[in-house]
Scaffold this motif. Structure first.
Motif, short mmCIF file in Angstrom:
data_model
loop_
_atom_site.label_atom_id
_atom_site.label_comp_id
_atom_site.label_asym_id
_atom_site.label_seq_id
_atom_site.Cartn_x
_atom_site.Cartn_y
_atom_site.Cartn_z
N ALA A 122 0.38 -1.40 -0.17
CA ALA A 122 0.23 -0.23 -0.40
C ALA A 122 0.24 1.04 -0.20
O ALA A 122 -0.02 2.70 0.10
N ILE A 123 2.44 0.86 0.38
CA ILE A 123 3.29 2.22 0.43
C ILE A 123 3.01 3.44 -0.92
O ILE A 123 2.57 4.66 -0.90
N PRO A 124 2.64 2.89 -2.06
CA PRO A 124 2.79 3.80 -2.58
C PRO A 124 1.41 4.81 -2.62
O PRO A 124 1.80 5.89 -3.64
N ASP A 125 0.72 4.44 -2.38
CA ASP A 125 -0.43 4.95 -2.68
C ASP A 125 -0.60 5.53 -1.38
O ASP A 125 -1.50 6.75 -1.65
N ILE A 126 -0.50 5.69 -0.18
CA ILE A 126 -0.33 6.39 0.83
C ILE A 126 0.24 7.29 0.63
O ILE A 126 0.12 8.51 1.18
N GLU A 127 2.13 6.49 -0.10
CA GLU A 127 2.50 8.20 0.17
C GLU A 127 1.87 9.10 -1.05
O GLU A 127 2.06 9.99 -1.20
N ALA A 128 0.87 8.45 -2.17
CA ALA A 128 0.20 9.61 -3.22
C ALA A 128 -0.64 9.83 -2.48
O ALA A 128 -0.97 11.81 -3.06
N ALA A 129 -1.01 9.29 -1.45
CA ALA A 129 -2.40 10.69 -0.67
C ALA A 129 -1.62 11.44 0.30
O ALA A 129 -2.55 12.67 0.27
N VAL A 130 -0.54 11.14 0.73
CA VAL A 130 0.14 12.04 1.90
C VAL A 130 -0.26 13.38 1.00
O VAL A 130 -0.30 14.41 1.51
N ALA A 131 0.52 13.01 -0.17
CA ALA A 131 1.24 14.63 -1.09
C ALA A 131 0.18 15.02 -1.76
O ALA A 131 -0.13 16.17 -2.11
N ALA A 132 -1.18 14.01 -2.01
CA ALA A 132 -2.46 14.94 -2.51
C ALA A 132 -3.54 15.61 -1.46
O ALA A 132 -4.62 16.26 -1.57
N LEU A 133 -2.69 14.87 0.36
CA LEU A 133 -4.27 15.50 1.27
C LEU A 133 -4.90 17.55 0.87
O LEU A 133 -5.51 17.16 1.09
N ALA A 134 -3.94 17.80 0.86
CA ALA A 134 -3.81 19.38 0.81
C ALA A 134 -4.62 19.92 0.12
O ALA A 134 -5.70 20.57 -0.40
N ALA A 135 -4.75 19.51 -1.38
CA ALA A 135 -5.05 19.72 -2.30
C ALA A 135 -6.59 18.92 -2.08
O ALA A 135 -7.88 20.18 -3.18
N ALA A 136 -6.84 17.67 -2.03
CA ALA A 136 -7.93 16.92 -1.78
C ALA A 136 -8.81 18.57 -0.71
O ALA A 136 -10.33 18.42 -0.74
N ASP A 137 -8.12 18.31 0.63
CA ASP A 137 -8.50 19.18 1.50
C ASP A 137 -9.19 21.12 0.78
O ASP A 137 -10.20 21.31 1.83
N ALA A 138 -8.98 21.22 -0.20
CA ALA A 138 -8.98 22.34 -1.03
C ALA A 138 -10.09 21.80 -2.08
O ALA A 138 -9.98 23.49 -2.48
N GLY A 139 -10.14 20.88 -2.35
CA GLY A 139 -11.61 20.89 -2.71
C GLY A 139 -10.88 20.02 -4.94
O GLY A 139 -12.36 19.90 -5.32
N ASP A 140 -9.72 19.99 -4.62
CA ASP A 140 -9.48 19.03 -5.92
C ASP A 140 -10.01 17.65 -6.36
O ASP A 140 -9.71 16.98 -5.06
N ASP A 141 -10.38 17.94 -6.81
CA ASP A 141 -11.80 16.33 -7.11
C ASP A 141 -10.28 15.20 -7.78
O ASP A 141 -10.85 14.21 -7.14
N ASP A 142 -9.52 15.21 -8.47
CA ASP A 142 -8.36 14.69 -8.82
C ASP A 142 -7.60 13.81 -7.49
O ASP A 142 -7.41 12.96 -7.35
N ALA A 143 -6.85 15.18 -6.44
CA ALA A 143 -6.26 14.55 -5.07
C ALA A 143 -7.35 14.09 -4.25
O ALA A 143 -6.77 12.81 -3.57
N LYS A 144 -9.49 14.54 -4.44
CA LYS A 144 -9.68 13.44 -3.12
C LYS A 144 -9.56 11.70 -4.00
O LYS A 144 -10.47 11.37 -2.94
N PHE A 145 -9.52 11.98 -5.26
CA PHE A 145 -9.62 10.71 -5.81
C PHE A 145 -8.53 10.08 -5.62
O PHE A 145 -8.49 9.00 -4.88
N THR A 146 -7.79 10.42 -5.63
CA THR A 146 -6.33 10.08 -4.73
C THR A 146 -6.25 9.62 -3.62
O THR A 146 -5.49 8.46 -3.66
N VAL A 147 -6.75 10.31 -2.84
CA VAL A 147 -6.56 10.23 -1.04
C VAL A 147 -7.38 8.86 -0.77
O VAL A 147 -7.66 8.23 -0.30
N ASP A 148 -8.71 8.77 -2.20
CA ASP A 148 -9.51 7.29 -1.29
C ASP A 148 -8.83 6.84 -2.11
O ASP A 148 -9.65 5.87 -1.46
N GLY A 149 -8.46 6.55 -2.78
CA GLY A 149 -7.44 5.84 -3.21
C GLY A 149 -6.82 4.57 -2.28
O GLY A 149 -6.84 3.80 -2.14
N ALA A 150 -6.58 5.42 -1.45
CA ALA A 150 -5.55 4.97 -0.39
C ALA A 150 -7.00 4.01 0.79
O ALA A 150 -5.92 3.08 1.40
#
Length: 169
Positions: A122-150
């Motif tokens: 799971a490490i690659p997906d968790i790493e990507a989710a950590v990197a995308a978390l701020a953008a997801a919180d700001a409303g970025d749908d692609d970043a939310k998708f990445t976070v949801d992938g974790a």
């Protein structure tokens, strides 16, 4: 009462050295009256899974906070399940955090029932989710998708006697 405490491998290592999870107050997740009312059709096992999932989300946020502070740790979500007296737990009424509880005391490691942690795969997906978390919180749908992938990764269960092996891996 079973409480799920978000953690990281670094926090877990510190807890092992100290003999307890702390300092208090601690935020955890549990089957609360608000969660039970919201998810009325769920049985106890389903409700505990919801609480575990909420704790895993909080662990992801802990990883992101560590990264923002310059702490580089293994990108694996960790959740500690502990049995605590119900009187030591207070639940809020916030509908957004139906499962969130506060613990006024540190949790001795003797009260830990199990540890849940991401598989190494799971490490690659968790790493990507950590990197995308701020953008997801700001409303970025692609970043939310990445976070949801974790969350697509189930946490693995480990007995307490396996904690030293987890910390060595």
């Amino acid at each position: 009462m079973r409480v799920y405490l978000p953690c990281t491998l670094l926090v877990l290592a510190t807890a092992v050295e100290a003999g307890e999870l702390g300092p208090a107050p601690l935020t955890g997740y549990a089957v609360t009256p608000a969660l039970t009312e919201w998810y009325a059709s769920g049985d106890t096992e389903e409700l505990e899974y919801v609480a575990l999932t909420e704790a895993a989300r909080a662990s992801l946020r802990m990883l992101a906070a560590d990264r923002a502070d310059g702490v580089v740790a293994a990108p694996r979500r960790v959740v500690v399940a502990a049995e605590v007296p119900e009187r030591s737990v207070s639940a809020g009424a916030d509908l957004e955090e139906r499962a969130r509880v506060r613990l006024a005391q540190p949790i001795p490691l003797a009260k830990v029932a199990a540890v849940h942690i991401d598989d190494l795969g799971a490490i690659p997906d968790i790493e990507a989710a950590v990197a995308a978390l701020a953008a997801a919180d700001a409303g970025d749908d692609d970043a939310k998708f990445t976070v949801d992938g974790a969350e697509a990764h189930e946490l693995m269960w480990f007995a307490t006697q396996e904690i030293p092996d987890l910390l060595d891996s």
